[in-house]
Design a protein around this motif. Structure first.
Motif, PDB file in Angstrom:
ATOM      1  N   HIS A  63       0.833  -1.210   0.000  1.00 45.45           N
ATOM      2  CA  HIS A  63       0.000   0.000   0.000  1.00 45.45           C
ATOM      3  C   HIS A  63       0.869   1.261   0.000  1.00 45.45           C
ATOM      4  N   HIS A  64       1.868   1.287   0.873  1.00 40.68           N
ATOM      5  CA  HIS A  64       2.710   2.477   0.978  1.00 40.68           C
ATOM      6  C   HIS A  64       3.534   2.702  -0.288  1.00 40.68           C
ATOM      7  N   MET A  65       4.114   1.636  -0.828  1.00 44.00           N
ATOM      8  CA  MET A  65       4.955   1.795  -2.011  1.00 44.00           C
ATOM      9  C   MET A  65       4.126   2.229  -3.214  1.00 44.00           C
ATOM     10  N   GLU A  66       2.984   1.596  -3.413  1.00 52.68           N
ATOM     11  CA  GLU A  66       2.163   1.968  -4.571  1.00 52.68           C
ATOM     12  C   GLU A  66       1.580   3.360  -4.421  1.00 52.68           C
ATOM     13  N   ALA A  67       1.205   3.731  -3.193  1.00 51.77           N
ATOM     14  CA  ALA A  67       0.692   5.080  -2.980  1.00 51.77           C
ATOM     15  C   ALA A  67       1.765   6.120  -3.279  1.00 51.77           C
ATOM     16  N   PHE A  68       2.993   5.868  -2.848  1.00 51.41           N
ATOM     17  CA  PHE A  68       4.077   6.821  -3.076  1.00 51.41           C
ATOM     18  C   PHE A  68       4.356   6.991  -4.569  1.00 51.41           C
ATOM     19  N   LEU A  69       4.216   5.903  -5.336  1.00 51.14           N
ATOM     20  CA  LEU A  69       4.517   5.938  -6.760  1.00 51.14           C
ATOM     21  C   LEU A  69       3.341   6.376  -7.618  1.00 51.14           C
ATOM     22  N   ALA A  70       2.133   6.323  -7.075  1.00 49.28           N
ATOM     23  CA  ALA A  70       0.930   6.564  -7.871  1.00 49.28           C
ATOM     24  C   ALA A  70       0.960   7.925  -8.555  1.00 49.28           C
ATOM     25  N   VAL A  95       0.726  -3.703  -8.863  1.00 48.23           N
ATOM     26  CA  VAL A  95       0.817  -4.869  -7.975  1.00 48.23           C
ATOM     27  C   VAL A  95      -0.569  -5.293  -7.500  1.00 48.23           C
ATOM     28  N   HIS A  96      -1.390  -4.338  -7.128  1.00 46.15           N
ATOM     29  CA  HIS A  96      -2.747  -4.689  -6.700  1.00 46.15           C
ATOM     30  C   HIS A  96      -3.565  -5.251  -7.851  1.00 46.15           C
ATOM     31  N   SER A  97      -3.344  -4.755  -9.052  1.00 43.47           N
ATOM     32  CA  SER A  97      -4.069  -5.319 -10.194  1.00 43.47           C
ATOM     33  C   SER A  97      -3.592  -6.725 -10.515  1.00 43.47           C
ATOM     34  N   ASP A 140      -8.803 -17.671  -4.911  1.00 36.92           N
ATOM     35  CA  ASP A 140      -9.012 -17.513  -3.471  1.00 36.92           C
ATOM     36  C   ASP A 140      -7.694 -17.361  -2.712  1.00 36.92           C
ATOM     37  N   THR A 141      -6.703 -16.763  -3.374  1.00 38.18           N
ATOM     38  CA  THR A 141      -5.412 -16.517  -2.731  1.00 38.18           C
ATOM     39  C   THR A 141      -5.543 -15.404  -1.699  1.00 38.18           C
ATOM     40  N   HIS A 142      -4.893 -15.554  -0.555  1.00 39.57           N
ATOM     41  CA  HIS A 142      -4.874 -14.498   0.456  1.00 39.57           C
ATOM     42  C   HIS A 142      -4.338 -13.224  -0.192  1.00 39.57           C
ATOM     43  N   HIS A 143      -5.042 -12.101   0.021  1.00 43.22           N
ATOM     44  CA  HIS A 143      -4.692 -10.859  -0.676  1.00 43.22           C
ATOM     45  C   HIS A 143      -3.273 -10.404  -0.356  1.00 43.22           C
ATOM     46  N   GLY A 144      -2.889 -10.450   0.907  1.00 45.17           N
ATOM     47  CA  GLY A 144      -1.549 -10.017   1.275  1.00 45.17           C
ATOM     48  C   GLY A 144      -0.477 -10.877   0.641  1.00 45.17           C
ATOM     49  N   LEU A 145      -0.710 -12.183   0.597  1.00 46.04           N
ATOM     50  CA  LEU A 145       0.248 -13.093  -0.031  1.00 46.04           C
ATOM     51  C   LEU A 145       0.351 -12.819  -1.527  1.00 46.04           C
ATOM     52  N   ALA A 146      -0.789 -12.580  -2.171  1.00 47.56           N
ATOM     53  CA  ALA A 146      -0.767 -12.260  -3.598  1.00 47.56           C
ATOM     54  C   ALA A 146       0.049 -11.001  -3.862  1.00 47.56           C
ATOM     55  N   ASN A 147      -0.091  -9.995  -3.007  1.00 44.80           N
ATOM     56  CA  ASN A 147       0.723  -8.789  -3.143  1.00 44.80           C
ATOM     57  C   ASN A 147       2.194  -9.084  -2.922  1.00 44.80           C
ATOM     58  N   ALA A 148       2.495  -9.871  -1.893  1.00 47.26           N
ATOM     59  CA  ALA A 148       3.892 -10.158  -1.555  1.00 47.26           C
ATOM     60  C   ALA A 148       4.631 -10.806  -2.720  1.00 47.26           C
ATOM     61  N   ILE A 149       4.013 -11.799  -3.351  1.00 48.01           N
ATOM     62  CA  ILE A 149       4.665 -12.515  -4.451  1.00 48.01           C
ATOM     63  C   ILE A 149       4.861 -11.603  -5.658  1.00 48.01           C
ATOM     64  N   ASN A 150       3.889 -10.753  -5.928  1.00 50.45           N
ATOM     65  CA  ASN A 150       3.958  -9.906  -7.125  1.00 50.45           C
ATOM     66  C   ASN A 150       4.723  -8.606  -6.919  1.00 50.45           C
ATOM     67  N   ALA A 184      -8.633  -5.416 -16.512  1.00 51.98           N
ATOM     68  CA  ALA A 184      -9.915  -4.775 -16.217  1.00 51.98           C
ATOM     69  C   ALA A 184      -9.986  -4.237 -14.794  1.00 51.98           C
ATOM     70  N   ASP A 185      -8.943  -4.437 -14.003  1.00 55.88           N
ATOM     71  CA  ASP A 185      -8.962  -4.058 -12.593  1.00 55.88           C
ATOM     72  C   ASP A 185      -8.895  -2.539 -12.433  1.00 55.88           C
ATOM     73  N   PHE A 186      -9.413  -2.056 -11.306  1.00 51.47           N
ATOM     74  CA  PHE A 186      -9.526  -0.608 -11.077  1.00 51.47           C
ATOM     75  C   PHE A 186      -8.241   0.039 -10.564  1.00 51.47           C
ATOM     76  N   ALA A 187      -7.246  -0.758 -10.135  1.00 52.00           N
ATOM     77  CA  ALA A 187      -6.095  -0.175  -9.451  1.00 52.00           C
ATOM     78  C   ALA A 187      -5.042   0.392 -10.395  1.00 52.00           C
ATOM     79  N   HIS A 188      -4.782  -0.277 -11.515  1.00 56.27           N
ATOM     80  CA  HIS A 188      -3.603   0.097 -12.308  1.00 56.27           C
ATOM     81  C   HIS A 188      -3.710   1.407 -13.082  1.00 56.27           C
TER      82      HIS A 188
END
Length: 383
Positions: A206-213, A268-270, A280-290, A359-363
């Motif tokens: 969250h912090h890294m993507e917010a800083f770069l957004a 990363v969130h997308s 059904d991957t845990h959201h935090g784990l999905a972020n960590a790997i990507n 199609a995700d809203f984050a990227h």
């Protein structure tokens, strides 16, 4: 030096009671608000833990009449919300208390929206202009985080998936913000290392993507850098050697992350969202790997910002490349899976994942444009 045995009050963006033992103030707060029949929204795991039973007993002793709703998926869907709305109505509730991580917070916030707003739930999708229909009273909502990751307790949005397609929809409005947050680090002390690590990497993302957004929001950027600093000095300890100080710093960093990403998220969130909805991957784990792969995609053209993040992490000046290269090592140190294949993703999944990611809203807030082909390449690198 902060004394982590003290409690603190502050408001940003909503009222927060932070500190060891503040959960004991919950019953009196509800009484002061002239409510007596709270719906306690949580997940089945939290509902089974000793501290949760203690909270219910404290409410009972004060003459309150709580009812528990814990019927929700790991990645919440529309029917979870609608069942919660029915339960709220049938049991004659007058307020909502969300206790748990991001799932409980999202479901609780969506239930709160639905009580006096009777259009189809996804008519309120913020990306479709649905906020214009949020005009009625919303029941008092109190949030009590038990993980340090999403920071959803201070947010004003809920991400809920469609039951069939699993497409994520976003409900957003200032009325959906909690009346107060009781952030008690003691409630996070018994989290297992794996969940602590995964949710902690969610906060870092969250912090890294917010800083770069994209866009201009210096307040969010400042919060993001301080959040990165807090995580750098506490995540490993909170995972492997938990104490009050490390758990407190991670809980604060998590709250701050949800404020920071009002500026936006990114690639990363997308990448992560389709893994949660499809597999059904845990959201935090999905972020960590990507995270290492998404950040490598963003590095060129944003070198100075990576230098700033590296400095906040404690690596000194002009160390952005070293910080980027160390992201995979953080996952190893936390003993998290390092590749998508480790969590069951195959080549056959990539076309569908890439389509959902595009199609995700984050990227759209990512500092660099990301195409569906880019998503396919990033998934293959992470595989």
């Amino acid at each position: 030096m902060i004394d982590w045995n003290q409690s603190f009050s502050y408001s940003f963006p909503t009222n927060i009671r932070f500190g060891k033992g503040v959960i004991q103030e919950l019953p009196d707060f509800l009484i002061e608000q002239d409510v007596s029949k709270p719906l306690i929204v949580t997940d089945s795991t939290v509902a089974s833990l000793p501290f949760f039973g203690k909270i219910l007993r404290q409410l009972d002793l004060k003459g309150l009449e709580p009812e528990v709703y814990d019927k929700m998926h790991k990645n919440p869907i529309k029917s979870d919300v609608l069942q919660g709305k029915d339960f709220y109505t049938k049991t004659n509730r007058d307020s909502i208390v969300a206790i748990g991580g991001g799932v409980a917070m999202d479901v609780a916030r969506a239930i709160a929206l639905s009580i006096n707003h009777h259009r189809d739930l996804f008519d309120y999708d913020d990306l479709l202009g649905g906020d214009q229909y949020i005009t009625e009273h919303v029941p008092i909502l109190v949030t009590v985080p038990t993980t340090a990751g999403t920071g959803s307790e201070v947010g004003r949005s809920a991400i809920i998936s469609e039951d069939d397609s699993k497409k994520k929809r976003i409900l957003f409005h200032p009325k959906l913000m909690a009346k107060i947050v009781f952030a008690d680090p003691e409630l996070t002390m018994d989290l297992p290392p794996y969940i602590t690590a995964a949710t902690g990497m969610d906060a870092l993302t969250h912090h890294m993507e917010a800083f770069l957004a994209k866009g201009f929001h210096p307040m969010c950027e400042g919060i993001a850098l301080e959040g990165i600093r807090l995580i750098s000095g506490s995540l490993v300890n909170a995972t492997h050697r938990p104490d009050l100080a490390s758990r407190s710093k991670m809980l604060i960093a998590s709250l701050m992350g949800a404020v920071a990403f009002q500026k936006g998220l990114g690639v990363v969130h997308s990448l992560a969202h389709p893994l949660s909805s499809l597999l059904d991957t845990h959201h935090g784990l999905a972020n960590a790997i990507n995270l290492p792969h998404g950040m490598a995609f963003n590095y060129e053209g944003n070198e100075s910002k990576f230098d700033h993040m590296a400095f906040a992490w404690g690596l000194g000046s002009q160390a952005g490349q070293r910080f980027l290269e160390g992201l995979s090592e953080i996952n190893r140190e936390l003993k998290l899976p390092e590749s998508l294949s480790d969590i069951g993703v195959t080549q056959d999944h990539i076309p569908t994942l890439s389509q959902l990611a595009a199609a995700d809203f984050a990227h759209p807030n990512n500092p660099k444009t990301v195409t569906q082909t880019d998503f396919e390449i990033l998934y293959r690198k992470a595989l």
